[in-house]
Design an enzyme around this catalytic site. Structure first.
Site, short mmCIF file in Angstrom:
data_model
loop_
_atom_site.label_atom_id
_atom_site.label_comp_id
_atom_site.label_asym_id
_atom_site.label_seq_id
_atom_site.Cartn_x
_atom_site.Cartn_y
_atom_site.Cartn_z
N ASN A 89 0.83 -1.21 0.00
CA ASN A 89 0.00 0.00 0.00
C ASN A 89 0.86 1.26 0.00
O ASN A 89 1.90 1.31 0.65
CB ASN A 89 -0.93 0.01 1.22
CG ASN A 89 -1.89 -1.17 1.20
OD1 ASN A 89 -2.06 -1.80 0.17
ND2 ASN A 89 -2.49 -1.48 2.33
N HIS A 106 5.90 -0.82 -2.74
CA HIS A 106 5.38 -0.14 -3.94
C HIS A 106 5.43 1.38 -3.81
O HIS A 106 4.73 2.08 -4.53
CB HIS A 106 3.94 -0.60 -4.24
CG HIS A 106 3.85 -2.02 -4.73
ND1 HIS A 106 2.67 -2.71 -4.89
CD2 HIS A 106 4.83 -2.90 -5.09
CE1 HIS A 106 2.92 -3.94 -5.34
NE2 HIS A 106 4.22 -4.08 -5.46
N ASN A 198 -8.09 -12.80 4.20
CA ASN A 198 -8.64 -12.04 3.07
C ASN A 198 -10.15 -12.26 3.03
O ASN A 198 -10.66 -13.24 3.55
CB ASN A 198 -8.00 -12.56 1.77
CG ASN A 198 -7.95 -11.51 0.68
OD1 ASN A 198 -7.54 -10.38 0.93
ND2 ASN A 198 -8.37 -11.86 -0.52
N LEU A 199 -10.82 -11.31 2.38
CA LEU A 199 -12.27 -11.41 2.27
C LEU A 199 -12.70 -12.67 1.54
O LEU A 199 -13.75 -13.26 1.81
CB LEU A 199 -12.78 -10.17 1.52
CG LEU A 199 -14.18 -9.68 1.78
CD1 LEU A 199 -14.46 -9.52 3.25
CD2 LEU A 199 -14.37 -8.34 1.05
N1 APR Z 1 -10.85 -7.31 4.56
C1 APR Z 1 -10.02 -8.23 4.01
N2 APR Z 1 -9.80 -8.34 2.68
C2 APR Z 1 -10.45 -7.47 1.88
C3 APR Z 1 -11.32 -6.48 2.38
C4 APR Z 1 -11.53 -6.42 3.78
N3 APR Z 1 -12.35 -5.53 4.35
N4 APR Z 1 -11.82 -5.79 1.31
C5 APR Z 1 -11.26 -6.32 0.21
N5 APR Z 1 -10.44 -7.33 0.55
C6 APR Z 1 -9.62 -8.18 -0.34
C7 APR Z 1 -10.24 -8.45 -1.69
O1 APR Z 1 -11.08 -9.58 -1.63
C8 APR Z 1 -9.02 -8.66 -2.56
O2 APR Z 1 -8.67 -10.04 -2.65
O3 APR Z 1 -8.42 -7.48 -0.60
C9 APR Z 1 -7.90 -7.90 -1.85
C10 APR Z 1 -7.45 -6.63 -2.58
O4 APR Z 1 -6.86 -7.00 -3.78
P1 APR Z 1 -6.34 -5.92 -4.85
O5 APR Z 1 -7.38 -4.91 -5.09
O6 APR Z 1 -5.82 -6.68 -6.01
O7 APR Z 1 -5.15 -5.18 -4.05
P2 APR Z 1 -3.65 -5.64 -3.83
O8 APR Z 1 -3.55 -7.12 -3.72
O9 APR Z 1 -3.10 -4.82 -2.74
O10 APR Z 1 -2.99 -5.19 -5.20
C11 APR Z 1 -1.62 -5.39 -5.40
O11 APR Z 1 -1.72 -4.17 -7.45
O12 APR Z 1 -2.09 -2.44 -8.97
C12 APR Z 1 -1.53 -2.85 -7.88
O13 APR Z 1 0.29 -1.67 -7.11
C13 APR Z 1 -1.05 -1.98 -6.79
O14 APR Z 1 -0.14 -2.61 -4.67
C14 APR Z 1 -1.16 -2.88 -5.60
C15 APR Z 1 -1.04 -4.27 -6.22
#
Ligand code: APR
Length: 230
Positions: A89, A106, A198-199
């Site tokens: 993040n 990142h 994770n959700l």
């Molecule tokens: N509690 C737990 N998990 C959650 C919640 C919650 N309240 N809300 C959403 N999620 C989960 C979703 O189900 C999903 O699997 O968080 C995950 C978020 O995934 P992404 O949107 O893909 O985010 P992330 O994994 O951080 O992305 C990685 O991609 O584009 C980039 O550079 C950006 O750092 C980022 C990287």
């Protein structure tokens, strides 16, 4: 002393009010990656890329850490061994909750990067390509955010931590983006017990010993209480 390494993603900040990337209505449903999150996008249209990150910086300034960020800061303060927090993040919510030495693989919204000399410096509010670098005075200011096609920060250090971990936990990340998506495999290969919170199931849930599904604000404090209690 038991070493714990934690990886967080956008899901941990979702309940603070920051959009994730890949959920329905997430940032990548509203913007095309190739317009705002690649070196080519910045070369083509720096104003547009800055506008995207300026909006995200403004939003991140408005929100507060939630119970999951707070629980991880508590784990760091109270666990007898080392607790390393690595985050994908670019917000500062771990720090706002009191976490220390967070590794922002990142990058960070709160910093700018000089595309000419590599200088990084703290920023607040809107930034623009015309802002002069404090080190070399070039007007090549970009957000200090790692884009697609770029190498995340501090990878050697992170790999060392993963290889020495007894527990590895990934929280709120879809497992769609490497190298972070490969961290569980790396840690497991060196003997760590791997927990996913994770959700929903992620793209790499199979690499974990346990996959716990639910909201980070509930699941993370419960997991931290277990680790501290056990
Ligand atoms: N509690 C737990 N998990 C959650 C919640 C919650 N309240 N809300 C959403 N999620 C989960 C979703 O189900 C999903 O699997 O968080 C995950 C978020 O995934 P992404 O949107 O893909 O985010 P992330 O994994 O951080 O992305 C990685 O991609 O584009 C980039 O550079 C950006 O750092 C980022 C990287």
């Amino acid at each position: 002393m038991q070493k714990i390494v934690i990886l967080t993603g956008a899901g941990i900040s979702a309940e603070s009010g920051l959009a994730t990337f890949r959920d329905a209505g997430g940032l990548w449903a509203q913007h095309r990656i190739e317009d705002v999150a690649t070196p080519d996008a910045f070369a083509r249209d720096p104003e547009r890329v800055h506008a995207f990150y300026n909006a995200r910086r403004a939003q991140a300034d408005e929100v507060q850490p939630n119970a999951a960020h707070q629980a991880l800061a508590r784990l760091q303060a109270e666990h007898s061994g080392e607790v390393v927090i690595v985050t994908q993040n670019v917000d500062a919510l771990h720090e706002a909750a009191g976490a220390r030495d967070v590794i922002h693989m990142h990058g960070e919204l709160a910093r700018a990067l000089c595309a000419a000399c590599g200088e990084r410096w703290p920023v607040t509010g809107d930034i623009s390509p015309a802002e002069a670098c404090p080190a070399c005075a070039a007007r090549a200011c970009r957000p200090d955010v790692v884009w697609f096609g770029e190498i995340p920060y501090r990878m050697d250090e992170i790999l060392n931590h993963l290889q020495g971990a007894e527990i590895f936990a990934a929280i709120g990340t879809s497992g769609e983006v490497y190298p972070a998506a490969g961290f569980a495999q790396e840690a497991a290969g060196h003997g760590a017990h791997c927990v996913e919170i994770n959700l929903e199931a992620s793209a790499v849930s199979r690499d974990f010993d346990e996959a716990r599904q639910g909201r980070a604000s509930e699941m993370v404090p419960a997991w931290v209480a277990e680790v501290l209690g056990g």
